[in-house]
Write a protein that holds these residues in place. Structure first.
Motif, PDB file in Angstrom:
ATOM      1  N   TYR A 113       0.822  -1.207   0.000  1.00  0.00           N
ATOM      2  CA  TYR A 113       0.000   0.000   0.000  1.00  0.00           C
ATOM      3  C   TYR A 113       0.853   1.253   0.000  1.00  0.00           C
ATOM      4  CZ  TYR A 113      -3.461   3.469   1.379  1.00  0.00           C
ATOM      5  OH  TYR A 113      -4.266   4.571   1.426  1.00  0.00           O
ATOM      6  N   ASP A 114       0.498   2.206  -0.861  1.00  0.00           N
ATOM      7  CA  ASP A 114       1.167   3.504  -0.943  1.00  0.00           C
ATOM      8  C   ASP A 114       0.099   4.588  -0.826  1.00  0.00           C
ATOM      9  OD1 ASP A 114       2.291   5.972  -2.056  1.00  0.00           O
ATOM     10  OD2 ASP A 114       4.004   4.737  -2.647  1.00  0.00           O
ATOM     11  N   GLN A 115       0.083   5.285   0.295  1.00  0.00           N
ATOM     12  CA  GLN A 115      -0.963   6.273   0.548  1.00  0.00           C
ATOM     13  C   GLN A 115      -0.896   7.446  -0.420  1.00  0.00           C
ATOM     14  OE1 GLN A 115      -0.875   8.264   4.383  1.00  0.00           O
ATOM     15  NE2 GLN A 115      -3.101   8.380   4.419  1.00  0.00           N
ATOM     16  N   THR A 116       0.325   7.879  -0.775  1.00  0.00           N
ATOM     17  CA  THR A 116       0.476   9.020  -1.681  1.00  0.00           C
ATOM     18  C   THR A 116      -0.143   8.732  -3.034  1.00  0.00           C
ATOM     19  OG1 THR A 116       2.516   9.722  -0.573  1.00  0.00           O
ATOM     20  CG2 THR A 116       2.117  10.561  -2.802  1.00  0.00           C
ATOM     21  N   MET A 117       0.185   7.572  -3.594  1.00  0.00           N
ATOM     22  CA  MET A 117      -0.377   7.201  -4.885  1.00  0.00           C
ATOM     23  C   MET A 117      -1.889   6.998  -4.797  1.00  0.00           C
ATOM     24  SD  MET A 117       2.454   4.713  -6.630  1.00  0.00           S
ATOM     25  CE  MET A 117       4.111   5.313  -6.996  1.00  0.00           C
ATOM     26  N   ASP A 118      -2.337   6.523  -3.661  1.00  0.00           N
ATOM     27  CA  ASP A 118      -3.774   6.357  -3.446  1.00  0.00           C
ATOM     28  C   ASP A 118      -4.478   7.708  -3.515  1.00  0.00           C
ATOM     29  OD1 ASP A 118      -6.242   5.337  -2.847  1.00  0.00           O
ATOM     30  OD2 ASP A 118      -5.796   4.863  -0.760  1.00  0.00           O
ATOM     31  N   LYS A 119      -3.908   8.711  -2.849  1.00  0.00           N
ATOM     32  CA  LYS A 119      -4.512  10.048  -2.843  1.00  0.00           C
ATOM     33  C   LYS A 119      -4.460  10.698  -4.230  1.00  0.00           C
ATOM     34  CE  LYS A 119      -5.467   9.989   1.535  1.00  0.00           C
ATOM     35  NZ  LYS A 119      -6.892   9.844   1.957  1.00  0.00           N
ATOM     36  N   VAL A 120      -3.345  10.518  -4.928  1.00  0.00           N
ATOM     37  CA  VAL A 120      -3.231  11.093  -6.274  1.00  0.00           C
ATOM     38  C   VAL A 120      -4.266  10.484  -7.209  1.00  0.00           C
ATOM     39  CG1 VAL A 120      -1.729  11.352  -8.286  1.00  0.00           C
ATOM     40  CG2 VAL A 120      -0.787  11.650  -5.997  1.00  0.00           C
ATOM     41  N   SER A 121      -4.498   9.178  -7.059  1.00  0.00           N
ATOM     42  CA  SER A 121      -5.514   8.528  -7.901  1.00  0.00           C
ATOM     43  C   SER A 121      -6.905   9.072  -7.589  1.00  0.00           C
ATOM     44  CB  SER A 121      -5.475   7.012  -7.710  1.00  0.00           C
ATOM     45  OG  SER A 121      -5.935   6.632  -6.420  1.00  0.00           O
TER      46      SER A 121
END
Length: 295
Positions: A113-121
């Protein structure tokens, strides 16, 4: 790579009646859609902002009612099954998840899990959903017609992806790694991987925007940039859903197919069809009769 030593609470498993009830909702929903050819005579709805290009798309009460009822029945059916027809079990041991149980096509792309990439998506998905709004703001399109069609496309694709998530309950990739997001585990989102909801909605918007823009402005120099830009944002959203550890490649591929079909189908069903009627008239003139034919 190591699996987590924690346990995931509030796992749900399917009741034996779930598939039957879901199948019933699917049958009723797609029966609505299949009945379009039978309902021959449209009931037209006037657009308060008619397009200068004429009736490129046209609403009618029967088509719109069937699309909305079909999509809403899918959403309602998945909600009922998820909240009232699934039995809960207390915990699931994350140590029982083995990456080698995942098919070879999905296994190579699995990520923690990568929170930053999750938020960008999330941001990209929001941008993609706003794209059809540009069509609605244009004075050269019917904002009411476009708005109704877009709502129907969103409802339909949302319902289809909810059905998939409720029926399959696929474990997300991040559960196979250490330090998975416990908040997502607690609310049960960890086993709703297929199809990707973000990807579904992004491709719904991309297909809808591309089809409607091309129909209203077939000779516009912006047609190719609009199509490429819309699908580029949707594709970037799909890639980020994989790299953030939220989805497998087959999840986003499934979402892309559902979204593209929904975004194309709804405006396609509303396109204005030529009557192709041959009209003939006969007039009496001093030297005889005059016949006029027009299509």
């Amino acid at each position: 790579m190591a699996t987590s030593q924690n346990t995931a609470p509030f796992c749900r498993r399917r009741n034996t009646n779930s598939r039957f009830i879901l199948g019933l909702f699917l049958f009723l929903s797609f029966s609505f859609l299949a009945s379009f050819p039978i309902l021959a005579e449209p009931i037209e709805i006037a657009d308060p902002s008619p397009s200068v290009f004429g009736n490129t798309f046209q609403l009618d009460l029967k088509t719109d009612s069937l699309l909305l009822s079909g999509g809403l029945s899918l959403i309602g059916g998945s909600y009922l099954i998820d909240h009232f027809m699934l039995e809960e079990i207390s915990t699931v041991d994350a140590n029982t998840l083995d990456i080698h149980d995942v098919n070879w096509f999905d296994r190579w792309a699995m990520q923690p899990y990568d929170q930053t990439m999750d938020k960008v998506s999330d941001v990209l998905d929001g941008i993609s959903l706003l794209l059809p709004g540009l069509l609605m703001l244009s004075p050269e399109t019917g904002f009411f017609t476009v708005g109704v069609m877009y709502t129907e496309a969103i409802v339909l694709s949302y319902g289809l992806k909810e059905v998939g998530k409720t029926l399959l309950h696929r474990t997300r990739p991040y559960m196979y790694f250490d330090l998975f997001p416990e908040d997502k585990v607690a609310d049960g989102d960890w086993n709703r991987s297929f199809p990707s909801g973000h990807t579904t909605m992004a491709f719904t918007s991309a297909a809808f925007t591309s089809y409607v823009f091309s129909s209203y402005f077939p000779d516009s120099k912006w047609k190719t940039p609009v199509i490429l830009g819309s699908f580029a944002i949707a594709t970037a959203t799909a890639v980020l859903r994989v790299t953030s550890g939220n989805h497998f490649p087959t999840d986003v591929l499934g979402g892309a197919v559902i979204g593209t079909l929904s975004g194309f189908l709804v405006p396609y069903l509303h396109r204005t069809r030529p009557t192709n009627k041959l009209l003939a008239s006969m007039n009496l003139i001093p030297n005889g009769l005059s016949f006029t034919f027009r299509v």
